[in-house]
Design a protein around this motif. Structure first.
Motif, PDB file in Angstrom:
ATOM      1  N   LYS A  15      46.685  46.435  45.134  1.00 63.36           N
ATOM      2  CA  LYS A  15      45.572  45.768  44.459  1.00 63.36           C
ATOM      3  C   LYS A  15      44.598  46.820  43.937  1.00 63.36           C
ATOM      4  O   LYS A  15      44.686  48.008  44.291  1.00 63.36           O
ATOM      5  N   LYS A  45      47.988  48.519  38.628  1.00 65.49           N
ATOM      6  CA  LYS A  45      47.284  47.610  39.532  1.00 65.49           C
ATOM      7  C   LYS A  45      46.181  48.332  40.292  1.00 65.49           C
ATOM      8  O   LYS A  45      45.050  47.843  40.394  1.00 65.49           O
ATOM      9  N   ASP A 114      49.941  38.618  39.725  1.00 62.30           N
ATOM     10  CA  ASP A 114      49.487  37.260  40.025  1.00 62.30           C
ATOM     11  C   ASP A 114      49.627  36.367  38.799  1.00 62.30           C
ATOM     12  O   ASP A 114      49.450  36.804  37.659  1.00 62.30           O
TER      13      ASP A 114
END
Length: 253
Positions: A15, A45, A114
């Motif tokens: 993340k 990311k 996502d």
């Protein structure tokens, strides 16, 4: 000569803000001259390079190209925003990114992110590779190389393969010109794309689905360079690129 290639296990879902170098060092015993190959998706990311199409406003140019492709004008605009040249609008959307990498749709990807988000290539993959590589070296005291990869198609062949899009401490081309072959002949034109060969090897282990491994280490190849290296060393000069010239002639036909 012996070469080993193995995945780094237990890599979490990455993340924004994650320290990829620390994750590598926590999950692998890094050695001198290791080549650490990292999928561009997790680098992007970690750098927060994810976006939604709803954040974009389409231009007239995007609408025109989208109609030709039967595509979403917002997605086309996202590609245009990340491109400095369009080589082909249709049937494939082939562009040169702002960083000089030629690929389809500017490398924008919807896989392994996502739902509702898209992910870019790193803005400067060489800089990303350098940041990760230097941090690994600081943590471990080892001298290593880094290759950031993406998957690309190839002209004249079906299927994708891993390619290098960013480098640290490894030159992408090995120049064999002037060396002798088995029969004593002087090699005239041989330039080996070692960075792409390594990226393709790593891609065999990385996989492409939900069970993939985004980080691979290759050991046993002493290819580390002490001087600064860049993926751009293997980008062909546009004046010598006959494929680009052919595509441009089609675009303007």
């Amino acid at each position: 000569m012996k070469m080993e290639a193995f995945t780094v296990e237990n890599v979490p879902l990455i993340k924004a803000g994650d320290d990829i170098a620390s994750i590598i060092c926590q999950n692998a015993d890094v050695m001198d001259n290791d080549i650490i190959i990292i999928a561009s998706t997790i680098v992007s990311k970690a750098e927060g390079r994810m976006f939604r199409l709803e954040e974009i406003e389409a231009s007239e140019e995007a609408a025109r190209i989208a109609q030709k492709q039967q595509a979403d004008p917002l997605f086309v605009q996202a590609v245009l925003d990340r491109s400095r040249d369009i080589l082909l609008e249709s049937p494939i959307f082939l562009v040169e990114t702002n960083n000089g990498h030629v690929c389809i749709k500017a490398g924008i990807d919807a896989s392994n992110v996502d739902r509702g988000f898209l992910v870019d290539l790193p803005a400067d993959p060489d800089a990303s590779a350098e940041n990760i590589g230097q941090r690994i070296e600081d943590i471990t005291g080892r001298k290593i190389s880094v290759i950031i990869t993406d998957t690309n198609g190839r002209a004249f062949k079906i299927g994708q393969t891993g390619v290098a899009v960013g480098l640290y401490r490894i030159h992408p081309i090995k120049d064999w010109k002037g060396e002798k072959d088995l029969f004593g002949n002087i090699l005239q034109i041989t330039e080996e794309s070692i960075a792409d060969e390594i990226a393709g090897t790593a891609n065999l282990l990385m996989g492409e689905g939900g069970s993939g491994y985004p980080i691979v280490i290759i050991r046993g190849m002493e290819l580390r360079s002490d001087d600064k290296a860049s993926v751009k060393e293997m980008y062909r000069n546009s004046s010598q690129d006959i494929i680009r010239k052919g595509l441009c002639s089609l675009r303007h036909a």
